[in-house]
Design a protein around this motif. Structure first.
Motif, PDB file in Angstrom:
ATOM      1  N   ALA A 220      -5.958  -2.523  31.113  1.00  0.00           N
ATOM      2  CA  ALA A 220      -5.717  -3.734  31.901  1.00  0.00           C
ATOM      3  C   ALA A 220      -4.236  -4.114  31.849  1.00  0.00           C
ATOM      4  O   ALA A 220      -3.647  -4.545  32.855  1.00  0.00           O
ATOM      5  N   SER A 221      -3.614  -3.944  30.674  1.00  0.00           N
ATOM      6  CA  SER A 221      -2.186  -4.237  30.537  1.00  0.00           C
ATOM      7  C   SER A 221      -1.357  -3.305  31.406  1.00  0.00           C
ATOM      8  O   SER A 221      -0.325  -3.704  31.959  1.00  0.00           O
ATOM      9  N   ALA A 222      -1.817  -2.062  31.529  1.00  0.00           N
ATOM     10  CA  ALA A 222      -1.103  -1.104  32.384  1.00  0.00           C
ATOM     11  C   ALA A 222      -1.159  -1.554  33.841  1.00  0.00           C
ATOM     12  O   ALA A 222      -0.174  -1.425  34.589  1.00  0.00           O
ATOM     13  N   TYR A 223      -2.310  -2.099  34.264  1.00  0.00           N
ATOM     14  CA  TYR A 223      -2.418  -2.629  35.623  1.00  0.00           C
ATOM     15  C   TYR A 223      -1.409  -3.767  35.826  1.00  0.00           C
ATOM     16  O   TYR A 223      -0.731  -3.843  36.857  1.00  0.00           O
ATOM     17  N   CYS A 224      -1.322  -4.647  34.818  1.00  0.00           N
ATOM     18  CA  CYS A 224      -0.373  -5.763  34.921  1.00  0.00           C
ATOM     19  C   CYS A 224       1.069  -5.261  34.954  1.00  0.00           C
ATOM     20  O   CYS A 224       1.903  -5.776  35.709  1.00  0.00           O
ATOM     21  N   THR A 225       1.348  -4.252  34.137  1.00  0.00           N
ATOM     22  CA  THR A 225       2.698  -3.677  34.087  1.00  0.00           C
ATOM     23  C   THR A 225       3.094  -3.107  35.438  1.00  0.00           C
ATOM     24  O   THR A 225       4.259  -3.193  35.862  1.00  0.00           O
ATOM     25  N   ALA A 226       2.114  -2.512  36.134  1.00  0.00           N
ATOM     26  CA  ALA A 226       2.384  -1.889  37.433  1.00  0.00           C
ATOM     27  C   ALA A 226       2.820  -2.908  38.485  1.00  0.00           C
ATOM     28  O   ALA A 226       3.339  -2.525  39.543  1.00  0.00           O
ATOM     29  N   CYS A 227       2.646  -4.199  38.186  1.00  0.00           N
ATOM     30  CA  CYS A 227       3.028  -5.251  39.143  1.00  0.00           C
ATOM     31  C   CYS A 227       4.372  -5.892  38.809  1.00  0.00           C
ATOM     32  O   CYS A 227       4.830  -6.784  39.524  1.00  0.00           O
TER      33      CYS A 227
ATOM     34  N   VAL B 167       4.824   5.508  28.879  1.00  0.00           N
ATOM     35  CA  VAL B 167       4.650   6.065  27.535  1.00  0.00           C
ATOM     36  C   VAL B 167       4.583   4.934  26.518  1.00  0.00           C
ATOM     37  O   VAL B 167       5.439   4.045  26.511  1.00  0.00           O
ATOM     38  N   PRO B 168       3.560   4.944  25.645  1.00  0.00           N
ATOM     39  CA  PRO B 168       3.412   3.872  24.664  1.00  0.00           C
ATOM     40  C   PRO B 168       4.610   3.777  23.725  1.00  0.00           C
ATOM     41  O   PRO B 168       5.168   4.788  23.306  1.00  0.00           O
ATOM     42  N   SER B 169       4.973   2.553  23.384  1.00  0.00           N
ATOM     43  CA  SER B 169       5.983   2.338  22.345  1.00  0.00           C
ATOM     44  C   SER B 169       5.323   2.608  20.990  1.00  0.00           C
ATOM     45  O   SER B 169       4.111   2.822  20.906  1.00  0.00           O
ATOM     46  N   GLN B 170       6.097   2.563  19.943  1.00  0.00           N
ATOM     47  CA  GLN B 170       5.541   2.762  18.612  1.00  0.00           C
ATOM     48  C   GLN B 170       4.529   1.665  18.274  1.00  0.00           C
ATOM     49  O   GLN B 170       3.529   1.918  17.600  1.00  0.00           O
ATOM     50  N   ASN B 171       4.777   0.449  18.758  1.00  0.00           N
ATOM     51  CA  ASN B 171       3.838  -0.651  18.509  1.00  0.00           C
ATOM     52  C   ASN B 171       2.492  -0.417  19.188  1.00  0.00           C
ATOM     53  O   ASN B 171       1.429  -0.644  18.605  1.00  0.00           O
ATOM     54  N   VAL B 172       2.541   0.038  20.438  1.00  0.00           N
ATOM     55  CA  VAL B 172       1.305   0.326  21.169  1.00  0.00           C
ATOM     56  C   VAL B 172       0.581   1.504  20.536  1.00  0.00           C
ATOM     57  O   VAL B 172      -0.654   1.514  20.418  1.00  0.00           O
TER      58      VAL B 172
ATOM     59  N   TRP C 230       6.889   1.275  26.694  1.00  0.00           N
ATOM     60  CA  TRP C 230       5.813   0.375  27.116  1.00  0.00           C
ATOM     61  C   TRP C 230       5.319  -0.480  25.952  1.00  0.00           C
ATOM     62  O   TRP C 230       4.738   0.035  24.997  1.00  0.00           O
ATOM     63  N   GLU C 231       5.536  -1.760  26.060  1.00  0.00           N
ATOM     64  CA  GLU C 231       5.012  -2.722  25.100  1.00  0.00           C
ATOM     65  C   GLU C 231       3.864  -3.480  25.754  1.00  0.00           C
ATOM     66  O   GLU C 231       3.958  -3.862  26.917  1.00  0.00           O
ATOM     67  N   ALA C 232       2.798  -3.674  25.020  1.00  0.00           N
ATOM     68  CA  ALA C 232       1.645  -4.399  25.572  1.00  0.00           C
ATOM     69  C   ALA C 232       0.981  -5.193  24.453  1.00  0.00           C
ATOM     70  O   ALA C 232       0.307  -4.626  23.591  1.00  0.00           O
ATOM     71  N   GLU C 233       1.183  -6.493  24.464  1.00  0.00           N
ATOM     72  CA  GLU C 233       0.567  -7.331  23.454  1.00  0.00           C
ATOM     73  C   GLU C 233      -0.930  -7.443  23.698  1.00  0.00           C
ATOM     74  O   GLU C 233      -1.392  -7.473  24.841  1.00  0.00           O
ATOM     75  N   GLU C 234      -1.675  -7.528  22.605  1.00  0.00           N
ATOM     76  CA  GLU C 234      -3.129  -7.645  22.719  1.00  0.00           C
ATOM     77  C   GLU C 234      -3.502  -8.897  23.501  1.00  0.00           C
ATOM     78  O   GLU C 234      -2.997  -9.982  23.229  1.00  0.00           O
TER      79      GLU C 234
END
Length: 477
Positions: free
Chosen positions: A169-176, A191-196, A417-421
């Motif tokens: 879902a975060s990837a969908y948001c990132t695409a916008c 590509v996921p960051s180390q945090n992801v 790519w950073e994506a907070e929970e």
């Protein structure tokens, strides 16, 4: 005055709007981007806090609002495969129990059929059952342990799938996002960051480990199928065997020595010869190693006719073995999962970061199974830090379209790519046991435990009664 105000408003709006760059990621995720950004607030959209915080979006409000439906579709696909996988697993537990009982019954019946003519053959049937049970214990151990692993797998699976769905879902948001090119790699990949990556490992490593253990049930099902084939072959021959034994017994009565003074009247079958130290004699020409045809000898001196014995020349006491091979090229629910190389410890398992979700797309089969088929888990050292775009879990058309853009490889260590929970705000509820198979297995485990406790209590009661009896006797003495 009003005319001037409208012109100023339009000029202000046009100054705020920015050109939305094209995005390979948005194309692969089927998130339609606008040519120019629009202003958005928390009141405008239900999802994607990254967009409302930025105050702008390169997707229309309707596209943003469709993200929950997209996630729901993925959940439906996941649960469909979960049902198939879980029913296959639970079915293996039932199947192996049934086939074992059936095998024991048929082998016992066959052994008893020839018992009066040749005890050696009967003993061979009984011995094969004992060998079969030993082989099973060596290969699988306690089936109840595999059942427990299955239930643990289901519980850990939900945690992993929810982590993956949140990232999807975060990837969908990132695409916008307007600044999409600052988040994706030069080739357009996500590509996921180390945090992801750490989130992925934390959410899915335990699931992957227990999924490998519980997929032993796949072998269990294969073993049951092989047992079933042997049993069916035995069933086909058993009626004829009984008929032939009956004929031999009838002829034995008429042999000299059976009441008419000619012979010793024993009519005993011939002793099997040719083996050493209790081993069976060598197989007949054309027979397989360890096989032999005992039935001609079983009838001893009784001449039942070569024509009757002909069909038993190639018949053997079955040697049940497990091929040990599982076809991982077939249906997903029948695949055995293997542990990828380099995944002994959670912090070292790069495989999770590059396989469960690729370029913002959940790999549904891997995600539900908890890994890849066992024969595909060897990890090439040269690829430890990269992932080939050919491995994307997209449709053929999408895959070809992406490859035509020369996306090449993505380097995990340089992921942006950073994506907070919870960033997306999307619901990611997944049913732990959509088929109900887990509940049935848990009930079986509870019943087995009750039976074991009852048996232990019975033994204790018996011992206690015996001790009490001796105590009374000692007191009386």
């Amino acid at each position: 005055m009003m005319k001037v105000f409208l012109i100023m408003t339009l000029l202000a709006f046009s100054a705020m709007a920015a050109e939305c760059p094209a995005s390979v990621l948005a194309e692969s995720l089927e998130m339609e981007r606008l040519e120019e950004s629009i202003a958005v607030t928390e009141e405008d959209i239900s999802y994607c806090s990254n967009l409302s915080e930025a105050g702008e979006s390169c997707c229309s409000i309707s596209v943003i609002e469709s993200i929950q439906d997209k996630i729901n579709d993925i959940i439906d696909q996941m649960e469909e495969l979960m049902i198939l996988r879980d029913e296959e697993t639970a079915g293996a537990f039932t199947k192996i129990k049934e086939k074992f009982q059936e095998t024991q019954e048929v082998m016992k019946e066959a052994g008893e059929s020839v018992a009066e003519l040749n005890e050696d053959v009967q003993e061979e049937f009984e011995s094969e059952i004992e060998d079969l049970e030993e082989k099973f214990d060596e290969e699988f151990g306690e089936v109840k342990d595999i059942k427990k692993d299955f239930r643990d797998m289901q519980k850990e699976r939900v945690k992993c799938l929810r982590t993956l769905l949140d990232l999807q879902a975060s990837a969908y948001c990132t695409a916008c996002q307007l600044d999409i090119n600052e988040v994706t790699e030069a080739d357009g990949s996500l590509v996921p960051s180390q945090n992801v990556c750490a989130r992925l490992r934390n959410g899915c490593f335990k699931f992957m480990k227990v999924a490998v253990k519980s997929s032993k049930a796949v072998e269990l099902g294969q073993f049951a199928e092989e047992l079933g084939e042997g049993v069916e072959n035995m069933k086909k021959v058993l009626p004829n065997l009984k008929e032939l034994v009956g004929k031999a017994k009838g002829l034995k009565k008429d042999m000299p020595g059976n009441g008419n003074g000619n012979g010793n009247g024993k009519g005993k079958g011939k002793k099997l010869e040719g083996g050493e130290d209790g081993e069976l004699p060598p197989p007949p020409e054309g027979g397989e190693n360890g096989d032999y045809s005992p039935f001609k000898d079983a009838f001893g001196d009784v001449d039942v006719g070569d024509e009757d014995l002909g069909e038993f020349e190639n018949f053997r006491v079955p040697k049940f073995t497990f091929s040990g091979s599982v076809d991982n090229s077939g249906k997903p629910q029948k695949k055995k999962v293997g542990k990828p190389e380099g995944c002994e410890e959670e912090e070292d398992c790069v495989w999770i970061c590059s396989n469960f979700i690729e370029n913002g797309v959940i790999q549904i089969e891997k995600a539900v199974l908890g890994g890849e088929p066992e024969d595909t888990t060897e990890f090439d050292e040269d690829l430890a830090e990269t992932v080939n775009m050919d491995t994307l879990g997209l449709s053929d058309d999408e895959g070809r379209r992406l490859q035509s853009r020369n996306l090449g490889k993505r380097v995990l260590s340089s992921g942006n790519w950073e994506a907070e929970e919870g960033m997306s705000g999307v619901e990611t509820e997944v049913d732990e046991d959509p088929s109900g198979a887990g509940a049935e297995v848990e009930e079986d485990l509870a019943n087995e435990e009750d039976d074991e406790n009852a048996s232990a209590a019975k033994i204790f009661s018996s011992i206690f009664a015996t001790l009490s009896f001796f105590c009374v006797m000692l007191i009386a003495f």
